[in-house]
Structures are given as structure tokens and as C-alpha cells.
Enzyme design. Sequence first.
Site: not given
Length: 272
Positions: A19, A175
Amino acid sequence: MSPTLPATLSGRTVLVTGATSGIGFEAARMLVDSGATVLLHGRTPEEARAAVDRLIAAAGVDGALLRPFAADFSRLEEVENLAHAVVRDHPYLHALVNNAAMAAPERHTLTADGNEIAFQVNFLAHYLLTTMLEPALTSEPGGRVVNVSSSLHRTAAIQWNDPHRTRRYARLAAYAQSQLALTVFAADPRVTAVSVDPGVCETGLLPLYGHEGAPAAEGAAHVVRLCDPAVEIVNGAYYDRSERVSPAAAATEDRTVKRLTKLADLLVGHTA
């Protein structure tokens, strides 16, 4: 089309991983603007504290609603310590946003725990964190998990016999595998969870997708919408921004969910 954001989340507690920038930072801002108490996760205590300070300064939000937490997801012991700290201070957790992510590096890289780094940071760390937070997420009705995934999960295959891709490594494939695993994990029956592709946004992951993306706030709005208890969700559902669509076939297979759980338990078991 922009989603409708929650009118109020007063009294609700939400943990957002990753965050300190991008979608995670914007999601934290929107959540605290709606009155939620936001547990803001960063890689280090300094990064988490700096993000809290930026939100207070830029958005004028109530600092009492922001709590910094830190863990380096490339170290499973730190993830475990994060879970213990959250449960100790916040035994009732209304939502968990599994957002932290990294682009797989060009060269094959293993963590100190022995896992391919993108698989650990993007999936295994969130698996460990979510399972350890299960009591807090299920102590009251309505607790939910929002996994921030990617359309690239559709291109992936989990290499069950070589999840760390030691025999054949490609950055994009590593990924994509991590994103498929995170999407499959949403169907785990232990907690109510969904996955969302927030769209291609201007974040640190943009080079994986191209050269242009939407503002991070636009992607964050799709994530925050799913944290709203007024939005009904079905366990394992997958959203392309605001629209519920079918994920890759593997993400809906009960056999794959069980197989992934077994693999993840094995890979994080030495710290759990």
C-alpha cells in the site's frame, strides 16, 4: 465506466498489502476516505510510515484511521510476524486486499526460503498471510479477501513439478504463474475471496504490459468496490474491472484448488 465507491465503511477494518505506492496506495486512500480503518502494509517500517504521512498530508485524512505495518514478502518469517501483529491488534478483520506484487526479474532468483521470488512475493506470501488471518476474517459474518490479479493469468500454467522454474525460466511466464496461483487461491473455501484484474495502470508493473496505462486510482476503485459489504460476492469469482467474467478454466477446478493448497502448504510449511 468508474465503479461506485462505498458511501461509508465506518467501523470496518481493512488490511491492504503493498500500500505504499500505485493501486495499493490509492486503495488505502479511498478506503480511509470512506471511514474505514486501514492497516497499511509496506516492505519496511519506514516505507509504511512514510505512506501514512503522505496520505495524511495530501488527502487530509484522519491519521487515527491509518495503521502502518511492515513485512518483506521475500521473507516468509516476516509475513508470519505481520500476521501475528495484525491479529494481536485487530482480532476482527473485515477485508484483506492482497495487492503487493513484483515483476519477475530478468534472471532466475530464489528467496532465502528457496522459492522463486515472484511466486513467493505475489502468491505464497499472500497464501501464508491469508491462512494465518483466517480467524480474524471469519470471526464475524461478511469477512472477505480481494486478490488483485491480472489478465495474464490466462496465459499461465503452474509447473507442479518445478514451481520455481529452475529448469526453464522466463520472466513473463514466472509472473503469469504467480497470478494464476493467486486467482486459483480465491476459490479456497476457508475464506470468502474474489479476484480482480484492475486493468493496466501506471504502476511499477506497467513495463510487463506496455507503455501506457490508466491512472492507478482508476484501478484502485475497482478493488475498493469489492471491499464494500453492500456488494455481494461469490467465493472464487473473478472480475475484469467491474464486470464479473470467467477466469481461466484451472481457477474453477476443485482438483486444481486442492493441488495448489497442498503445494503451498509444503512451500510455506516450515514457517507456518
